[in-house]
Design a protein around this motif. Sequence first.
Motif, short mmCIF file in Angstrom:
data_model
loop_
_atom_site.label_atom_id
_atom_site.label_comp_id
_atom_site.label_asym_id
_atom_site.label_seq_id
_atom_site.Cartn_x
_atom_site.Cartn_y
_atom_site.Cartn_z
N THR A 41 -16.60 -21.41 8.27
CA THR A 41 -17.38 -20.15 7.84
C THR A 41 -17.80 -19.62 6.41
O THR A 41 -18.37 -18.31 5.60
CB THR A 41 -15.39 -19.62 7.31
OG1 THR A 41 -14.97 -19.71 8.38
CG2 THR A 41 -15.59 -17.99 6.78
N HIS A 42 -17.57 -20.83 5.09
CA HIS A 42 -18.20 -21.14 4.43
C HIS A 42 -19.80 -20.50 4.50
O HIS A 42 -20.48 -19.68 3.04
CB HIS A 42 -17.67 -22.08 2.86
CG HIS A 42 -16.14 -21.75 2.24
ND1 HIS A 42 -15.18 -21.73 3.20
CD2 HIS A 42 -16.19 -20.90 1.64
CE1 HIS A 42 -13.97 -21.99 2.89
NE2 HIS A 42 -14.32 -21.83 1.10
N LEU A 43 -20.50 -20.85 5.24
CA LEU A 43 -21.50 -21.46 4.94
C LEU A 43 -22.15 -20.16 5.58
O LEU A 43 -22.63 -19.07 4.81
CB LEU A 43 -22.19 -22.23 6.07
CG LEU A 43 -23.46 -22.45 6.69
CD1 LEU A 43 -25.03 -22.47 5.20
CD2 LEU A 43 -23.90 -23.09 8.02
N ARG A 216 -33.63 -16.48 0.10
CA ARG A 216 -31.85 -16.22 -0.43
C ARG A 216 -30.96 -17.44 0.66
O ARG A 216 -30.69 -17.57 0.34
CB ARG A 216 -31.46 -14.80 0.42
CG ARG A 216 -32.87 -13.70 -0.29
CD ARG A 216 -32.55 -12.30 0.11
NE ARG A 216 -33.27 -11.46 -0.88
CZ ARG A 216 -33.21 -11.04 -0.94
NH1 ARG A 216 -31.54 -10.28 -1.28
NH2 ARG A 216 -33.35 -9.32 -1.65
N VAL A 217 -31.73 -17.38 1.65
CA VAL A 217 -30.79 -18.06 3.19
C VAL A 217 -31.28 -20.11 2.49
O VAL A 217 -29.52 -20.10 2.44
CB VAL A 217 -32.02 -18.27 4.28
CG1 VAL A 217 -31.01 -19.14 5.51
CG2 VAL A 217 -31.51 -17.02 5.17
N ARG A 218 -32.30 -20.18 1.37
CA ARG A 218 -31.65 -21.13 1.41
C ARG A 218 -30.85 -21.81 0.36
O ARG A 218 -30.11 -22.55 -0.18
CB ARG A 218 -32.91 -21.68 1.12
CG ARG A 218 -34.77 -22.00 1.90
CD ARG A 218 -35.66 -22.81 1.22
NE ARG A 218 -36.55 -23.25 2.74
CZ ARG A 218 -37.83 -22.37 2.50
NH1 ARG A 218 -37.60 -21.33 2.28
NH2 ARG A 218 -38.65 -22.88 3.89
N VAL A 219 -31.24 -20.88 -0.43
CA VAL A 219 -29.75 -20.51 -1.78
C VAL A 219 -28.60 -20.51 -1.00
O VAL A 219 -27.26 -21.67 -1.25
CB VAL A 219 -30.00 -19.52 -2.88
CG1 VAL A 219 -28.73 -19.79 -3.66
CG2 VAL A 219 -31.10 -20.25 -4.04
N GLY A 220 -28.02 -20.37 -0.54
CA GLY A 220 -26.55 -19.37 0.61
C GLY A 220 -26.54 -20.71 1.08
O GLY A 220 -25.17 -21.12 1.00
N SER A 221 -27.37 -21.27 1.91
CA SER A 221 -26.79 -22.39 2.74
C SER A 221 -26.83 -23.91 2.11
O SER A 221 -26.74 -24.62 2.44
CB SER A 221 -27.70 -22.51 3.73
OG SER A 221 -29.11 -22.86 3.74
N SER A 229 -17.71 -28.35 1.79
CA SER A 229 -18.42 -28.93 2.50
C SER A 229 -18.15 -30.15 2.57
O SER A 229 -16.99 -30.50 1.63
CB SER A 229 -19.52 -29.31 1.70
OG SER A 229 -19.68 -29.48 0.62
N ARG A 230 -18.21 -31.51 4.09
CA ARG A 230 -18.05 -32.37 4.26
C ARG A 230 -17.34 -33.08 2.94
O ARG A 230 -16.46 -33.58 2.42
CB ARG A 230 -18.76 -32.55 5.04
CG ARG A 230 -17.96 -34.21 6.56
CD ARG A 230 -18.58 -34.88 6.93
NE ARG A 230 -18.68 -36.02 7.72
CZ ARG A 230 -19.30 -36.06 8.62
NH1 ARG A 230 -19.55 -35.79 9.49
NH2 ARG A 230 -18.52 -37.47 9.14
N GLU A 231 -18.93 -32.89 2.14
CA GLU A 231 -18.74 -34.59 1.23
C GLU A 231 -17.89 -33.36 0.42
O GLU A 231 -18.05 -34.49 -0.39
CB GLU A 231 -20.60 -34.25 0.78
CG GLU A 231 -20.90 -33.05 0.30
CD GLU A 231 -21.95 -32.33 1.03
OE1 GLU A 231 -22.36 -32.13 0.81
OE2 GLU A 231 -21.33 -32.77 2.04
#
Length: 265
Positions: A41-43, A216-221, A229-231
């Motif tokens: 969801t957060h992604l 935009r996608v690069r920043v948002g992702s 996020s997992r880490e």
Amino acid sequence: MAQPVAIIRTKPDTLGPEVRKFAQAPLRQTAFLNSVPKCGTHLLRNIVRMFVPTEQHYDREFIQVQNLQQHIGALNPGRPAFSVGHLLFADISLMALKHANQVILVRDPYDYVLARARFSLSDQLDHPELNPLKNGAVSVEQMMNMMIFGIPGKAPALREAFTFHAVAWLGTGVHLVRYEDIVGHLKDLDTPAAEAYFRELLAKFGIAIPEDWRDRVRVGSSREHSATSREKLSVGMTLPEVLPEAQKQAVDFMAPGLRALLGYA
């Protein structure tokens, strides 16, 4: 009797200032990201936020049936906004989302088991019913099975989670999106296929893709902007990278046909 309240401990959001670096076109229709919990969801939320003015971000809380009346203003068709939640298929949800562009986010149920187990065991989740399971109180295999079959009175089974957060919504005008498709196109963002995918994805939210969409996608992702996020999860046990065969068989027993229905088989 009041239900125990889960607290998710995350760092403050850092995406807002990044959003304001880009010219934004206002939403003309309410947009709602609905998802099965622990399906990325957060992604997707952060990607979409990069295309929506910050004043139209409703980020006070994830909207659920339990708090819907408190946050019903987020879905007001007279004041379009982008909001996110885990709304069960129910009469009040249907009426609240009548005028919204709604996207349902899912992931492969096999991977969902691992993601849910990992989050449930992490320090970031403070849940009175699940906290006693941490620190080796149960084995990894036992925890995975509880994510599949549920914990009576404490946590829903996989079948219930997918039925009421996703499957029951299908065929009612919502748009289904798979987490794996998003991740796959993020890896090849400079391809025409990725452009076609994100153009269609954003259109489902009522957003026209601008020329600078890749930036935009690069920043948002970026994982640095994801609170879960997992880490960033502190987990005291090591979970496998791939769901073991015994648990895969358990998923297929518990929810036969689910993976095929969602496009995974």
